[in-house]
Design a protein around this motif. Structure first.
Motif, PDB file in Angstrom:
ATOM      1  N   LEU A   1       0.802  11.660   4.395  1.00 15.41           N
ATOM      2  CA  LEU A   1       0.275  10.976   3.112  1.00 15.41           C
ATOM      3  C   LEU A   1      -0.733  10.829   1.945  1.00 15.41           C
ATOM      4  CD1 LEU A   1       0.175   7.609   1.763  1.00 15.41           C
ATOM      5  CD2 LEU A   1      -1.724   7.532   3.809  1.00 15.41           C
ATOM      6  N   GLY A   2      -2.000  12.372   2.326  1.00 16.56           N
ATOM      7  CA  GLY A   2      -2.260  13.020   1.620  1.00 16.56           C
ATOM      8  C   GLY A   2      -2.039  13.515   0.476  1.00 16.56           C
ATOM      9  N   GLU A   3      -0.922  14.007   0.385  1.00 14.64           N
ATOM     10  CA  GLU A   3      -0.068  14.708  -0.126  1.00 14.64           C
ATOM     11  C   GLU A   3       0.537  14.178  -1.146  1.00 14.64           C
ATOM     12  OE1 GLU A   3       2.201  19.546  -0.819  1.00 14.64           O
ATOM     13  OE2 GLU A   3       1.538  18.349   0.847  1.00 14.64           O
TER      14      GLU A   3
ATOM     15  N   LEU B   1       7.665   2.887  -9.759  1.00 12.06           N
ATOM     16  CA  LEU B   1       8.021   4.105  -9.537  1.00 12.06           C
ATOM     17  C   LEU B   1       7.291   4.794  -8.460  1.00 12.06           C
ATOM     18  CD1 LEU B   1      10.737   4.967 -12.070  1.00 12.06           C
ATOM     19  CD2 LEU B   1      11.405   4.124  -9.830  1.00 12.06           C
ATOM     20  N   VAL B   2       7.891   5.079  -7.424  1.00 11.72           N
ATOM     21  CA  VAL B   2       6.628   6.235  -6.753  1.00 11.72           C
ATOM     22  C   VAL B   2       7.515   7.413  -6.242  1.00 11.72           C
ATOM     23  CG1 VAL B   2       5.861   6.162  -4.414  1.00 11.72           C
ATOM     24  CG2 VAL B   2       5.736   4.147  -5.512  1.00 11.72           C
ATOM     25  N   LYS B   3       7.159   8.820  -7.074  1.00 12.76           N
ATOM     26  CA  LYS B   3       8.126  10.302  -5.940  1.00 12.76           C
ATOM     27  C   LYS B   3       7.484   9.354  -4.362  1.00 12.76           C
ATOM     28  CE  LYS B   3       4.904  11.568  -9.163  1.00 12.76           C
ATOM     29  NZ  LYS B   3       4.057  12.469  -9.894  1.00 12.76           N
ATOM     30  N   ARG B   4       8.402  10.461  -3.866  1.00 14.08           N
ATOM     31  CA  ARG B   4       9.023  10.582  -2.508  1.00 14.08           C
ATOM     32  C   ARG B   4       9.256  12.045  -2.059  1.00 14.08           C
ATOM     33  NH1 ARG B   4      13.647   8.581   0.582  1.00 14.08           N
ATOM     34  NH2 ARG B   4      12.709   9.156   2.170  1.00 14.08           N
ATOM     35  N   VAL B   5       9.246  12.885  -1.645  1.00  9.85           N
ATOM     36  CA  VAL B   5       9.804  14.607  -1.330  1.00  9.85           C
ATOM     37  C   VAL B   5      10.112  14.072   0.314  1.00  9.85           C
ATOM     38  CG1 VAL B   5       9.320  16.466  -0.504  1.00  9.85           C
ATOM     39  CG2 VAL B   5       7.570  15.147  -1.757  1.00  9.85           C
ATOM     40  N   ILE B   6      12.250  14.362   0.058  1.00  8.02           N
ATOM     41  CA  ILE B   6      12.975  14.228   0.710  1.00  8.02           C
ATOM     42  C   ILE B   6      13.499  15.708   1.062  1.00  8.02           C
ATOM     43  CG2 ILE B   6      13.754  12.523   0.884  1.00  8.02           C
ATOM     44  CD1 ILE B   6      15.980  12.865  -0.871  1.00  8.02           C
TER      45      ILE B   6
ATOM     46  N   ASN C   1       1.122  11.640  -6.506  1.00  8.54           N
ATOM     47  CA  ASN C   1       1.399  10.095  -7.335  1.00  8.54           C
ATOM     48  C   ASN C   1       0.110   9.939  -8.056  1.00  8.54           C
ATOM     49  OD1 ASN C   1       4.057   8.766  -7.049  1.00  8.54           O
ATOM     50  ND2 ASN C   1       4.286   9.268  -4.830  1.00  8.54           N
ATOM     51  N   GLY C   2      -0.949  10.795  -7.983  1.00  9.48           N
ATOM     52  CA  GLY C   2      -2.165  10.491  -8.830  1.00  9.48           C
ATOM     53  C   GLY C   2      -2.521   9.190  -8.400  1.00  9.48           C
ATOM     54  N   VAL C   3      -2.524   8.793  -7.305  1.00  4.54           N
ATOM     55  CA  VAL C   3      -3.171   7.006  -7.012  1.00  4.54           C
ATOM     56  C   VAL C   3      -3.952   8.092  -5.642  1.00  4.54           C
ATOM     57  CG1 VAL C   3      -1.434   5.785  -7.787  1.00  4.54           C
ATOM     58  CG2 VAL C   3      -1.188   6.185  -5.365  1.00  4.54           C
TER      59      VAL C   3
ATOM     60  N   THR D   1       0.999  -1.439  -0.353  1.00  5.54           N
ATOM     61  CA  THR D   1       0.561  -0.054   0.367  1.00  5.54           C
ATOM     62  C   THR D   1       0.416   1.378  -0.125  1.00  5.54           C
ATOM     63  OG1 THR D   1      -0.137  -0.201   2.171  1.00  5.54           O
ATOM     64  CG2 THR D   1      -1.463  -1.321   1.507  1.00  5.54           C
ATOM     65  N   LEU D   2       0.306   1.936  -0.289  1.00  8.81           N
ATOM     66  CA  LEU D   2       0.900   3.394  -0.008  1.00  8.81           C
ATOM     67  C   LEU D   2       1.716   3.974   1.050  1.00  8.81           C
ATOM     68  CD1 LEU D   2       2.330   6.312  -2.168  1.00  8.81           C
ATOM     69  CD2 LEU D   2      -0.142   7.143  -1.658  1.00  8.81           C
ATOM     70  N   GLY D   3       0.786   3.252   2.286  1.00  6.61           N
ATOM     71  CA  GLY D   3       1.006   4.191   3.617  1.00  6.61           C
ATOM     72  C   GLY D   3       1.916   3.273   3.732  1.00  6.61           C
TER      73      GLY D   3
END
Length: 252
Positions: A220-222, A240-245, A227-229, A206-208
């Motif tokens: 998590l909401g943002e 491939l998933v985008k995250r922010v660091i 990621n458009g999901v 899961t995304l979580g």
């Protein structure tokens, strides 16, 4: 929803797409190649171009800081930093002057039509007034302005209100303007923006769960929107998933 729709724009675009040849209408989706271009992209405002902590505004790029009155709204724009009083009856602005010297910048300011020079205050500030325009509904203004050289630039620091309300704000705005000083503390200078980083999902999750394994600087909401999901979606293995660091600011 507030954007005008001239000539059924959306309908016309859909009609035009429907008339394309089959191959063009289908197109090619190069998701991975596209995402690779986003890796390392700055996400959100760049603190090196100015940021707010409490009542203080810091600008690492131009190496200055300034404190605004309590409860004032601070707005960081590309060309100016603006403070607005809670009653919206007084304004503080900090901008870069176009002139090379404080004297030249001051001379140009007081040559403006309707601007009258008042008494000098603490160096480099001078009181000023602006005549009103009854026909245009503009009341006469009262304020304080100064021109300070810093790092090869000339900064214009100004506060003003209507003449009727100026005495309510003259002390607090004067303190704010006089707080302008060079920024030397490395904690506030050495900031960096948040950036997008790509991560590949090793197995379906899961995304979580992905967020717990690869924490982001956003919630998590943002992250789901990025990621458009949906936030509760399951990501297939290999996605491939985008995250922010990064992007953390110092504590004031």
């Amino acid at each position: 929803s507030t954007h005008p729709d001239p000539g059924r724009r959306e309908d016309r675009i859909l009609e035009a797409v429907g008339q394309l040849p089959g191959a063009s209408a289908g197109g090619i989706v190069e998701r991975t190649a596209y995402l690779r271009r986003l890796d390392g992209l700055v996400f959100g405002p760049d603190p090196r171009e100015g940021y707010v902590l409490g009542r203080s505004f810091y600008h690492p790029g131009l190496e200055f800081r300034m404190e605004f009155p309590r409860d004032w709204k601070i707005i960081n724009q590309r060309q100016a930093v603006v403070g607005v009083s809670p009653e919206e009856d007084a304004v503080i602005t900090l901008t870069l002057a176009q002139e090379d010297t404080p004297h030249a910048a001051s001379d140009r300011f007081f040559r403006q039509e309707g601007v009258e020079r008042g008494r000098p205050w603490r160096q480099p500030f001078t009181q000023f007034s602006v005549t009103g325009d009854e026909a245009g509904g503009r009341p006469p203004l009262q304020g304080l302005v100064g021109f300070a050289p810093r790092g090869g630039h000339v900064f214009r620091l100004m506060a003003y209100s209507t003449q009727e309300r100026w005495t309510r704000h003259d002390d607090e705005t004067a303190r704010a303007l006089s707080s302008f000083r060079r920024l030397t503390d490395r904690r506030y200078l050495d900031v960096s923006p948040a950036r997008i980083e790509l991560a590949r999902v090793p197995r379906a999750m899961t995304l979580g769960e992905f967020d717990r394994r690869n924490p982001s600087s956003i919630d998590l909401g943002e992250l789901a929107v990025l990621n458009g999901v949906p936030a509760d979606s399951t990501l297939p293995a290999g996605t491939l998933v985008k995250r922010v660091i990064g992007g953390e600011l110092p504590t004031d």
